[in-house]
Design a protein around this motif. Structure first.
Motif, PDB file in Angstrom:
ATOM      1  N   GLY A 143      -7.970   8.077   5.913  1.00  0.00           N
ATOM      2  CA  GLY A 143      -6.880   7.121   6.094  1.00  0.00           C
ATOM      3  C   GLY A 143      -7.272   5.709   5.683  1.00  0.00           C
ATOM      4  O   GLY A 143      -6.541   4.741   5.926  1.00  0.00           O
ATOM      5  N   LYS A 178      -1.464   8.494  13.346  1.00  0.00           N
ATOM      6  CA  LYS A 178      -2.137   8.191  12.081  1.00  0.00           C
ATOM      7  C   LYS A 178      -1.295   7.354  11.115  1.00  0.00           C
ATOM      8  O   LYS A 178      -1.718   7.120   9.980  1.00  0.00           O
ATOM      9  CB  LYS A 178      -2.603   9.475  11.415  1.00  0.00           C
ATOM     10  N   LYS A 235       0.853  -1.193   0.000  1.00  0.00           N
ATOM     11  CA  LYS A 235       0.000   0.000   0.000  1.00  0.00           C
ATOM     12  C   LYS A 235       0.889   1.245   0.000  1.00  0.00           C
ATOM     13  O   LYS A 235       1.826   1.355   0.790  1.00  0.00           O
ATOM     14  CB  LYS A 235      -0.910  -0.004   1.227  1.00  0.00           C
ATOM     15  N   ASP A 250      -5.402   2.272   4.157  1.00  0.00           N
ATOM     16  CA  ASP A 250      -4.728   1.249   4.976  1.00  0.00           C
ATOM     17  C   ASP A 250      -5.668   0.052   5.165  1.00  0.00           C
ATOM     18  O   ASP A 250      -5.262  -1.108   5.056  1.00  0.00           O
ATOM     19  CB  ASP A 250      -4.378   1.803   6.365  1.00  0.00           C
TER      20      ASP A 250
HETATM   21 MG    MG Z   1      -2.516   7.338   6.189  1.00  0.00          MG
END
Ligand code: MG
Ligand code: ADP
Ligand code: ASP
Length: 406
Positions: free
Chosen positions: A152, A210, A7, A155
């Motif tokens: 986010g 994060k 990723k 992920d």
């Molecule tokens: Mg991130």
């Protein structure tokens, strides 16, 4: 031969040069004899840019339309990355979340993945393609609507896909070369961890670190997906996120996290009777707002209660609206909102077997004149809500106090 999910976050695909460099790493991994699935974020800043555009047109843009809009950022980088890999002579194909078979519930802007139909990914891998998937997105049952997975969320896409295709490893490439004892951008002395338990990573992430999105860690823990956090800017080894082992409990505190995306809502002077908390928090939950800390104070005559709770800043206005309506029904005096706060936390599985961490933390706050507004603890963490302007100071002081530096 291994099956690897890689990723790449926003900074890692933030420009044509960065995408070329990602493609080179992908091709290198293929040439080493592996099958590779790539999951990409939007270019850094792109999602925020799209949100700003929406807010210029509407005070409350519809969430379905937000998902249509926000999912476009990842679509761009997935196609560009596939092109960059092809340009190096390796077969590649890009998929949107829908094409990758990622089925979610219908909660727009923070959908949960319900299942992944990985057939199309598997077929493309069998045909020797590098499969490049747009992160952060899925589709509702029956391919009805596009959804996104919360900020986010790429992920989570990566970890969920790794579980679905039974990958041997899920590599999260970002702009730091691993998980540190605290944010290395705030404390340069922070130390890179060689490995961290799922449980500690889950706490750190949910408390604001994060570097990995909380739900991605939850998912990795549940399905036992081996995750490694690495930098796309170098070849350093990174941090392994793994099951807890014996040695880990010897370390009392393993990290400090902070979260500036917090707001405190207080319902003031609610006539105190059974059921007020249930009523208030049922209404908040129905609005799909996630509550973190809750504190209730009763007035000395026992007649009134102040109920304070924290929510993500992005949900603060909505929470005030909901609490305002319910507060009115319950006869509360008013609802206050405070946004200039942050949460600072110390985390470590060793806290289960060692005492005194909370006391030491509070003493340091006192010695530096930092007032604590709210406190919460669990088996492996202590968190304090403090004034936003003291965040960096508190993180640095605690990092030093618990001896975490290199
Ligand atoms: Mg991130
Ligand atoms: P990406 O765009 O690649 O997903 P993010 O910005 O979401 O990257 O996450 C990486 C950032 O996480 C780092 O730049 C760093 O500032 C921050 N961070 C916060 N806490 C930590 C920590 N304990 N270890 C490493 N990075 C951290
Ligand atoms: N682009 C999305 C965001 O900025 C998802 C991600 O980067 O993981 O939140």
């Amino acid at each position: 031969m291994a099956l690897i999910v890689q990723k790449y976050g926003g900074t890692s695909v933030g420009s044509v040069e960065r995408i070329k460099s990602v493609a080179e790493r992908v091709v290198r991994t293929v040439k080493d004899g592996n099958k590779v699935v790539v999951v990409v974020s939007a270019m850094s800043g792109e999602t925020d840019k799209l949100i700003t555009l929406a807010n210029q047109l509407s005070a409350h843009p519809g969430e379905r339309e937000m998902d249509m809009l926000l999912s476009s950022g990842e679509r761009v980088t997935s196609a560009l990355t596939a092109m960059a890999v092809e340009a190096l002579g390796t077969k590649a194909i890009s998929f949107t979340g829908r094409q990758a078979g990622i089925i979610t519930d219908t909660v727009h802007t923070k959908a949960r993945i319900e299942r992944i139909n990985g057939d199309r990914i598997s077929k493309a891998l069998e045909e020797d393609y590098v499969v490049v998937i747009a992160g952060f997105q899925g589709v509702t049952e029956g391919s009805t609507d596009v959804t996104t997975l919360g900020r986010g969320g790429s992920d989570l896409s990566a970890v969920a896909i790794a579980a679905a295709v039974k990958a041997d490893l899920c590599e999260i490439y970002t702009d730091v070369d691993g998980v540190y004892t605290t944010d290395p951008n705030i404390v340069p002395e922070a130390r890179k961890l060689e490995k961290i338990s799922y449980e500690e990573m889950l706490e750190l992430a949910s408390l604001g670190a994060k570097v990995l999105q909380t739900r991605s860690v939850e998912f990795a823990m549940k399905y036992n997906v081996p995750v490694v956090v690495r930098s796309s800017f170098n070849n350093n080894p990174g941090t392994l996120v793994v099951e807890e082992d014996k040695g880990m409990e010897n370390v009392v505190v393993s990290g400090i996290a902070y979260d500036k995306n917090q707001a405190k809502v207080t319902v003031v002077d609610v006539p105190d009777k059974p059921g007020i908390a249930a009523k208030l928090f049922n209404a908040i939950a129905s609005a799909n707002i996630i509550i973190d800390m809750i504190v209730q104070n009763i007035s000395s005559d026992g007649k009134f209660a102040d109920i304070s709770f924290t929510v993500p800043k992005t949900d603060a206005k909505r929470a005030v609206e909901v609490a305002g309506a319910i507060g009115k029904e319950m006869g509360a005096k008013r609802v206050d909102l405070r946004e200039d706060i942050s949460k600072v936390s110390v985390v470590g599985v060793g806290m289960r077997t060692h005492s005194g961490v909370a006391a030491k933390m509070f003493q340091q706050m006192a010695d530096h004149n930092i007032n604590i507004f709210m406190i919460s603890t669990s088996e492996i963490k202590v968190s304090c809500i403090i004034d936003l302007k003291f965040t960096e100071l508190a993180v640095r002081v605690l990092h030093e106090t618990f001896d975490l530096a290199v």
